[in-house]
Design a protein around this motif. Structure first.
Motif, PDB file in Angstrom:
ATOM      1  N   LYS A  57      -5.859  -2.671 -51.457  1.00 28.70           N
ATOM      2  CA  LYS A  57      -6.772  -1.556 -51.765  1.00 28.70           C
ATOM      3  C   LYS A  57      -7.694  -1.836 -52.944  1.00 28.70           C
ATOM      4  O   LYS A  57      -8.249  -0.923 -53.537  1.00 28.70           O
ATOM      5  CB  LYS A  57      -6.011  -0.248 -52.022  1.00 28.70           C
ATOM      6  N   THR A  58      -7.837  -3.105 -53.325  1.00 29.33           N
ATOM      7  CA  THR A  58      -8.712  -3.444 -54.452  1.00 29.33           C
ATOM      8  C   THR A  58      -9.733  -4.498 -54.060  1.00 29.33           C
ATOM      9  O   THR A  58      -9.538  -5.253 -53.112  1.00 29.33           O
ATOM     10  CB  THR A  58      -7.920  -3.990 -55.663  1.00 29.33           C
ATOM     11  N   VAL A  59     -10.814  -4.516 -54.835  1.00 30.13           N
ATOM     12  CA  VAL A  59     -11.786  -5.611 -54.807  1.00 30.13           C
ATOM     13  C   VAL A  59     -11.831  -6.166 -56.214  1.00 30.13           C
ATOM     14  O   VAL A  59     -11.873  -5.415 -57.189  1.00 30.13           O
ATOM     15  CB  VAL A  59     -13.189  -5.121 -54.372  1.00 30.13           C
ATOM     16  N   LYS A  60     -11.812  -7.473 -56.316  1.00 27.33           N
ATOM     17  CA  LYS A  60     -11.927  -8.122 -57.612  1.00 27.33           C
ATOM     18  C   LYS A  60     -13.220  -8.927 -57.629  1.00 27.33           C
ATOM     19  O   LYS A  60     -13.574  -9.562 -56.647  1.00 27.33           O
ATOM     20  CB  LYS A  60     -10.712  -9.012 -57.884  1.00 27.33           C
ATOM     21  N   GLN A  71     -14.295  -7.493 -62.877  1.00 29.46           N
ATOM     22  CA  GLN A  71     -13.982  -6.113 -62.508  1.00 29.46           C
ATOM     23  C   GLN A  71     -12.868  -6.088 -61.473  1.00 29.46           C
ATOM     24  O   GLN A  71     -12.761  -6.997 -60.646  1.00 29.46           O
ATOM     25  CB  GLN A  71     -15.196  -5.401 -61.886  1.00 29.46           C
ATOM     26  N   THR A  72     -12.084  -5.019 -61.514  1.00 27.02           N
ATOM     27  CA  THR A  72     -11.181  -4.674 -60.422  1.00 27.02           C
ATOM     28  C   THR A  72     -11.590  -3.286 -59.971  1.00 27.02           C
ATOM     29  O   THR A  72     -11.540  -2.334 -60.757  1.00 27.02           O
ATOM     30  CB  THR A  72      -9.705  -4.686 -60.862  1.00 27.02           C
ATOM     31  N   LEU A  73     -12.035  -3.182 -58.726  1.00 26.20           N
ATOM     32  CA  LEU A  73     -12.526  -1.924 -58.178  1.00 26.20           C
ATOM     33  C   LEU A  73     -11.415  -1.271 -57.361  1.00 26.20           C
ATOM     34  O   LEU A  73     -10.872  -1.897 -56.443  1.00 26.20           O
ATOM     35  CB  LEU A  73     -13.756  -2.177 -57.304  1.00 26.20           C
ATOM     36  N   GLN A  74     -11.073  -0.031 -57.729  1.00 25.66           N
ATOM     37  CA  GLN A  74     -10.002   0.697 -57.055  1.00 25.66           C
ATOM     38  C   GLN A  74     -10.492   2.083 -56.678  1.00 25.66           C
ATOM     39  O   GLN A  74     -11.229   2.703 -57.434  1.00 25.66           O
ATOM     40  CB  GLN A  74      -8.793   0.845 -57.977  1.00 25.66           C
ATOM     41  N   GLY A  75     -10.054   2.564 -55.511  1.00 30.27           N
ATOM     42  CA  GLY A  75     -10.446   3.900 -55.092  1.00 30.27           C
ATOM     43  C   GLY A  75     -10.198   4.167 -53.621  1.00 30.27           C
ATOM     44  O   GLY A  75     -10.197   5.309 -53.190  1.00 30.27           O
ATOM     45  N   HIS A  76      -9.977   3.126 -52.842  1.00 33.49           N
ATOM     46  CA  HIS A  76      -9.662   3.314 -51.429  1.00 33.49           C
ATOM     47  C   HIS A  76      -8.189   3.682 -51.288  1.00 33.49           C
ATOM     48  O   HIS A  76      -7.364   3.312 -52.117  1.00 33.49           O
ATOM     49  CB  HIS A  76      -9.956   2.039 -50.631  1.00 33.49           C
ATOM     50  N   THR A  77      -7.866   4.394 -50.214  1.00 35.67           N
ATOM     51  CA  THR A  77      -6.470   4.793 -49.979  1.00 35.67           C
ATOM     52  C   THR A  77      -5.751   3.857 -49.008  1.00 35.67           C
ATOM     53  O   THR A  77      -4.544   3.975 -48.833  1.00 35.67           O
ATOM     54  CB  THR A  77      -6.393   6.240 -49.447  1.00 35.67           C
ATOM     55  N   LEU A 101     -16.694   4.074 -46.626  1.00 39.75           N
ATOM     56  CA  LEU A 101     -17.519   3.069 -47.279  1.00 39.75           C
ATOM     57  C   LEU A 101     -17.686   3.529 -48.714  1.00 39.75           C
ATOM     58  O   LEU A 101     -17.863   4.727 -48.969  1.00 39.75           O
ATOM     59  CB  LEU A 101     -18.896   2.970 -46.630  1.00 39.75           C
ATOM     60  N   LYS A 102     -17.643   2.593 -49.647  1.00 38.52           N
ATOM     61  CA  LYS A 102     -17.867   2.942 -51.052  1.00 38.52           C
ATOM     62  C   LYS A 102     -18.865   1.956 -51.634  1.00 38.52           C
ATOM     63  O   LYS A 102     -18.835   0.770 -51.335  1.00 38.52           O
ATOM     64  CB  LYS A 102     -16.558   2.925 -51.836  1.00 38.52           C
ATOM     65  N   LEU A 103     -19.765   2.491 -52.470  1.00 39.83           N
ATOM     66  CA  LEU A 103     -20.769   1.687 -53.147  1.00 39.83           C
ATOM     67  C   LEU A 103     -20.424   1.656 -54.628  1.00 39.83           C
ATOM     68  O   LEU A 103     -20.297   2.713 -55.256  1.00 39.83           O
ATOM     69  CB  LEU A 103     -22.169   2.268 -52.925  1.00 39.83           C
ATOM     70  N   TRP A 104     -20.262   0.462 -55.175  1.00 37.59           N
ATOM     71  CA  TRP A 104     -19.801   0.265 -56.551  1.00 37.59           C
ATOM     72  C   TRP A 104     -20.869  -0.406 -57.396  1.00 37.59           C
ATOM     73  O   TRP A 104     -21.543  -1.320 -56.946  1.00 37.59           O
ATOM     74  CB  TRP A 104     -18.570  -0.644 -56.552  1.00 37.59           C
ATOM     75  N   ASP A 105     -20.967   0.006 -58.663  1.00 37.81           N
ATOM     76  CA  ASP A 105     -21.795  -0.663 -59.650  1.00 37.81           C
ATOM     77  C   ASP A 105     -20.988  -1.846 -60.182  1.00 37.81           C
ATOM     78  O   ASP A 105     -19.908  -1.656 -60.754  1.00 37.81           O
ATOM     79  CB  ASP A 105     -22.140   0.314 -60.775  1.00 37.81           C
ATOM     80  N   ARG A 110     -17.988   1.322 -61.756  1.00 33.88           N
ATOM     81  CA  ARG A 110     -17.953   2.736 -61.369  1.00 33.88           C
ATOM     82  C   ARG A 110     -18.366   2.928 -59.916  1.00 33.88           C
ATOM     83  O   ARG A 110     -19.252   2.244 -59.411  1.00 33.88           O
ATOM     84  CB  ARG A 110     -18.863   3.560 -62.272  1.00 33.88           C
ATOM     85  N   LEU A 111     -17.712   3.886 -59.278  1.00 32.03           N
ATOM     86  CA  LEU A 111     -18.061   4.268 -57.917  1.00 32.03           C
ATOM     87  C   LEU A 111     -19.368   5.046 -57.955  1.00 32.03           C
ATOM     88  O   LEU A 111     -19.513   6.003 -58.706  1.00 32.03           O
ATOM     89  CB  LEU A 111     -16.939   5.133 -57.323  1.00 32.03           C
ATOM     90  N   ARG A 112     -20.345   4.617 -57.154  1.00 33.38           N
ATOM     91  CA  ARG A 112     -21.648   5.287 -57.127  1.00 33.38           C
ATOM     92  C   ARG A 112     -21.790   6.210 -55.924  1.00 33.38           C
ATOM     93  O   ARG A 112     -22.484   7.207 -55.983  1.00 33.38           O
ATOM     94  CB  ARG A 112     -22.779   4.251 -57.103  1.00 33.38           C
TER      95      ARG A 112
END
Length: 142
Positions: A57-60, A71-77, A101-105, A110-112
């Motif tokens: 559930k992460t993107v690095k 960055q480590t992007l977290q927010g998906h379930t 779909l999520k768009l990240w800065d 941060r989730l945009r």
């Protein structure tokens, strides 16, 4: 302190081995995720960053020259199946098994924008779209 993987570099041997710096860098990236890596994409213009998506559930986001974790992007379930860069390399779009779909800065992490349902396609046309945000899509033939 930022996490770092072994700096990638050219091998002195013509064959890849477990001691090859590039192999160690890739192994470090794979080990940084708790589950399988599902997508790996270089930033499109410069190749200076690498995004790795995972079933955890992460993107690095990594610097390719130093191996530094940016960055480590977290927010998906649920697990993330794919990731895509914008051409300007300032945003990442993630697609998840949670049907979002999520768009990240990339700079801030941060989730945009989050979209709750992915469009369904029928012969290249968008036929159904459910979202709280307005999303414009363009279907391009391959």
């Amino acid at each position: 302190m930022a996490r770092r993987c072994q700096q990638p570099g050219a091998s002195t041997s013509e064959t890849t081995s477990y001691t090859d710096p590039s192999f160690r860098f890739l192994r470090c990236i794979a080990n940084a995720h708790a589950q399988a890596v599902s997508s790996v994409k270089f930033s499109p213009k410069t190749g200076s960053m690498l995004a790795t998506a995972s079933a955890d559930k992460t993107v690095k986001v990594w610097r390719t020259d130093t191996g530094e974790l940016l960055q480590t992007l977290q927010g998906h379930t649920q697990g993330i199946s794919d990731v895509a860069w914008t051409m300007a390399e300032n945003y990442l779009c993630t697609a998840s098994d949670d049907h979002t779909l999520k768009l990240w800065d990339v700079q801030t992490g941060r989730l945009r924008l989050g979209v709750n349902a992915v469009a369904h396609l029928d012969q290249g046309q968008i036929v159904k779209r459910r979202s709280k945000a307005r999303l414009h899509m363009r279907i391009m033939p391959m």
